[in-house]
Design a protein around this motif. Structure first.
Motif, short mmCIF file in Angstrom:
data_model
loop_
_atom_site.label_atom_id
_atom_site.label_comp_id
_atom_site.label_asym_id
_atom_site.label_seq_id
_atom_site.Cartn_x
_atom_site.Cartn_y
_atom_site.Cartn_z
N ASP A 3 8.42 -43.53 -20.46
CA ASP A 3 8.88 -44.88 -20.16
C ASP A 3 10.35 -44.87 -19.77
O ASP A 3 11.20 -44.32 -20.48
CB ASP A 3 8.68 -45.79 -21.37
CG ASP A 3 7.21 -46.02 -21.65
OD1 ASP A 3 6.41 -45.86 -20.71
OD2 ASP A 3 6.87 -46.36 -22.80
N ILE A 4 10.66 -45.52 -18.67
CA ILE A 4 12.02 -45.60 -18.16
C ILE A 4 12.62 -46.92 -18.61
O ILE A 4 12.04 -47.98 -18.40
CB ILE A 4 12.05 -45.50 -16.62
CG1 ILE A 4 11.46 -44.15 -16.18
CG2 ILE A 4 13.46 -45.67 -16.08
CD1 ILE A 4 11.30 -44.03 -14.67
N ILE A 5 13.77 -46.85 -19.24
CA ILE A 5 14.42 -48.08 -19.71
C ILE A 5 15.59 -48.49 -18.82
O ILE A 5 15.97 -49.66 -18.79
CB ILE A 5 14.92 -47.94 -21.15
CG1 ILE A 5 16.00 -46.85 -21.24
CG2 ILE A 5 13.77 -47.64 -22.11
CD1 ILE A 5 16.76 -46.84 -22.54
N ARG A 6 16.15 -47.53 -18.09
CA ARG A 6 17.35 -47.83 -17.29
C ARG A 6 17.37 -46.94 -16.05
O ARG A 6 17.11 -45.74 -16.13
CB ARG A 6 18.61 -47.61 -18.13
CG ARG A 6 19.87 -48.16 -17.50
CD ARG A 6 21.02 -48.16 -18.50
NE ARG A 6 21.43 -46.81 -18.88
CZ ARG A 6 21.19 -46.27 -20.06
NH1 ARG A 6 20.55 -46.96 -20.99
NH2 ARG A 6 21.59 -45.03 -20.35
N PHE A 41 8.39 -48.80 -4.55
CA PHE A 41 8.54 -47.98 -5.75
C PHE A 41 8.80 -48.84 -6.97
O PHE A 41 8.17 -48.67 -8.03
CB PHE A 41 9.68 -46.98 -5.56
CG PHE A 41 10.00 -46.20 -6.79
CD1 PHE A 41 9.24 -45.08 -7.13
CD2 PHE A 41 11.05 -46.57 -7.63
CE1 PHE A 41 9.53 -44.34 -8.28
CE2 PHE A 41 11.33 -45.84 -8.78
CZ PHE A 41 10.57 -44.73 -9.10
N PHE A 42 9.71 -49.81 -6.87
CA PHE A 42 10.05 -50.63 -8.03
C PHE A 42 8.93 -51.62 -8.36
O PHE A 42 8.83 -52.08 -9.50
CB PHE A 42 11.35 -51.38 -7.79
CG PHE A 42 12.58 -50.54 -8.04
CD1 PHE A 42 13.03 -50.33 -9.33
CD2 PHE A 42 13.26 -49.95 -7.00
CE1 PHE A 42 14.14 -49.55 -9.58
CE2 PHE A 42 14.38 -49.17 -7.23
CZ PHE A 42 14.82 -48.96 -8.52
N ALA A 43 8.09 -51.95 -7.38
CA ALA A 43 6.95 -52.82 -7.66
C ALA A 43 5.96 -52.13 -8.59
O ALA A 43 5.28 -52.79 -9.39
CB ALA A 43 6.26 -53.22 -6.36
N GLY A 44 5.86 -50.80 -8.53
CA GLY A 44 4.96 -50.06 -9.41
C GLY A 44 5.62 -49.57 -10.67
O GLY A 44 4.97 -48.89 -11.48
N LEU A 45 6.88 -49.91 -10.89
CA LEU A 45 7.61 -49.47 -12.08
C LEU A 45 7.63 -50.59 -13.12
O LEU A 45 7.88 -51.75 -12.78
CB LEU A 45 9.04 -49.10 -11.69
CG LEU A 45 9.88 -48.35 -12.73
CD1 LEU A 45 9.34 -46.93 -12.89
CD2 LEU A 45 11.35 -48.30 -12.29
N PRO A 46 7.35 -50.28 -14.39
CA PRO A 46 7.44 -51.32 -15.43
C PRO A 46 8.84 -51.93 -15.47
O PRO A 46 9.81 -51.27 -15.09
CB PRO A 46 7.12 -50.56 -16.72
CG PRO A 46 6.35 -49.36 -16.27
CD PRO A 46 6.91 -48.99 -14.93
N PRO A 47 8.99 -53.17 -15.92
CA PRO A 47 10.31 -53.82 -15.97
C PRO A 47 11.34 -52.96 -16.68
O PRO A 47 11.09 -52.45 -17.77
CB PRO A 47 10.04 -55.12 -16.72
CG PRO A 47 8.60 -55.42 -16.45
CD PRO A 47 7.92 -54.07 -16.39
N ALA A 48 12.49 -52.79 -16.04
CA ALA A 48 13.55 -51.96 -16.59
C ALA A 48 14.90 -52.52 -16.16
O ALA A 48 14.98 -53.43 -15.33
CB ALA A 48 13.40 -50.51 -16.11
N GLN A 49 15.96 -51.97 -16.72
CA GLN A 49 17.31 -52.32 -16.29
C GLN A 49 17.67 -51.47 -15.08
O GLN A 49 17.52 -50.24 -15.11
CB GLN A 49 18.31 -52.07 -17.41
CG GLN A 49 18.17 -52.98 -18.60
CD GLN A 49 19.20 -52.65 -19.68
OE1 GLN A 49 19.56 -51.49 -19.89
NE2 GLN A 49 19.69 -53.68 -20.35
#
Length: 348
Positions: A3-6, A41-49
């Motif tokens: 999981d990516i947080i930032r 790319f960001f559309a497929g990424l879970p919400p992050a900072q």
């Protein structure tokens, strides 16, 4: 991928470098994207900072990423630079952005994301400034070339038409010189007409903005300065005090203190140059009126400062004061009401 947080994103015209970390602050994403691949790319990424360096295009990307559910932070580039280790590269910049946005102390320095309407209003102000500079350049060219043929005119833009009449009436000028002067005059006239249209649009913007009308009531801040404050300061609540706001504008002195000794230098000149220059110009106009006896100042400290200090130094000090008053009106919603000298606070 954990999981990516930032995510720190270094932007450019076509190439975007990403650096992401997980909960344990370990790098889990190092990726290079083309411009057309970023939103997918960001559309497929879970919400992050997501952090970006603040620049003109960064506001567009911030708005688009927020639509995808991400939390976006725009960081001034000067606050990212200390986190770049050794040699500079896109990957190192992205890593530095990711590291900088994690610092709690820098959160108060994040840049507010501008709306398309705010960017359009700022475009109007910048374009007007460019045209004013172009008109000054053309008037100086006309004066300079005319002086080579012995034709001069007094200072002021309103004297240019008189100088043009002298040029056209001088029959000794070579035909080539006449043609070149006419080229300059045509360009000058066109730019002058464009400035008149931009001024009309700026006045219309000022009349439609309640905040701008309130700020225009401050001495030294006219419609232009009030409009610039209204469109360039997106969130006045982000500043804790009027001093923080004036420091953001670059109107406070540099601090070179050490070993318990306070050493204050020249003003920092940080922040928005156009807004700072407008405030200083308005303050300078107020000082001229005061010194000519056409206006009485309500600030005793300013009278003492003008008596012992140069004009420009006093103008910057007054611009600092005007910026603090403007900040107070922006955060409180009040209207400026000057106090009489009898109501001025007395310091023991």
């Amino acid at each position: 991928m954990r999981d990516i947080i930032r995510v720190g994103m270094d932007t450019s015209k076509t190439v975007f470098q990403l650096h992401g970390v997980d909960v344990s602050e370990q790098p889990v994403l190092r990726k290079r994207l083309r411009r057309r691949q970023v939103l997918d790319f960001f559309a497929g990424l879970p919400p992050a900072q997501v952090g970006l360096e603040a620049c003109g295009a960064s506001h567009y990307w911030a708005r688009e990423l927020r639509k995808l559910g991400h939390e976006v932070a725009l960081i001034p580039p000067q606050y990212v630079k200390p986190y770049v280790q050794r040699s500079k590269s896109d990957a190192a910049d992205a890593e530095a952005i990711c590291e900088a946005m994690s610092r709690p102390k820098l959160a108060k320095s994040f840049v507010a994301v501008k709306s398309p309407e705010q960017q359009a209003a700022q475009m109007l102000a910048k374009l007007r400034t460019q045209f004013l500079g172009r008109r000054t350049q053309l008037s100086n060219s006309i004066r300079g070339f005319a002086a080579e043929f012995g034709l001069v005119a007094p200072k002021g833009l309103f004297q240019i038409n008189r100088l043009v009449d002298q040029i056209r009436a001088d029959e000794t000028l070579p035909e080539m010189a006449r043609d070149m002067f006419e080229t300059l005059v045509r360009d000058y006239t066109r730019v002058d007409e464009e400035i008149a249209e931009l001024n009309a649009k700026l006045r219309k913007l000022h009349r439609a903005d309640e905040l701008s009308q309130r700020l225009a009531g401050i001495p030294g801040i006219g419609p232009v300065g009030a409009t610039l404050l209204a469109i360039k300061v997106c969130d006045a609540q982000a500043f804790k005090s009027g001093r923080d706001f004036s420091a953001w504008l670059g109107l406070t002195p540099k601090n070179h203190s050490t070993a318990g000794k306070n050493r204050l230098g020249v003003i920092t000149r940080a922040g928005d140059e156009m807004l700072r220059a407008t405030l200083v110009a308005g303050a300078s106009a107020v000082l001229l009126q005061v010194r000519r006896g056409r206006m009485k100042t309500l600030w005793p400290w300013l009278d003492k400062l003008c008596a012992h200090k140069p004009h420009k130094l006093a103008a910057v000090a007054l611009a600092n004061k005007l910026a603090r008053i403007a900040w107070k009106l922006m955060v409180s919603g009040e209207t400026y009401h000057p106090r009489s000298p009898k109501e001025q606070p007395v310091l023991a």
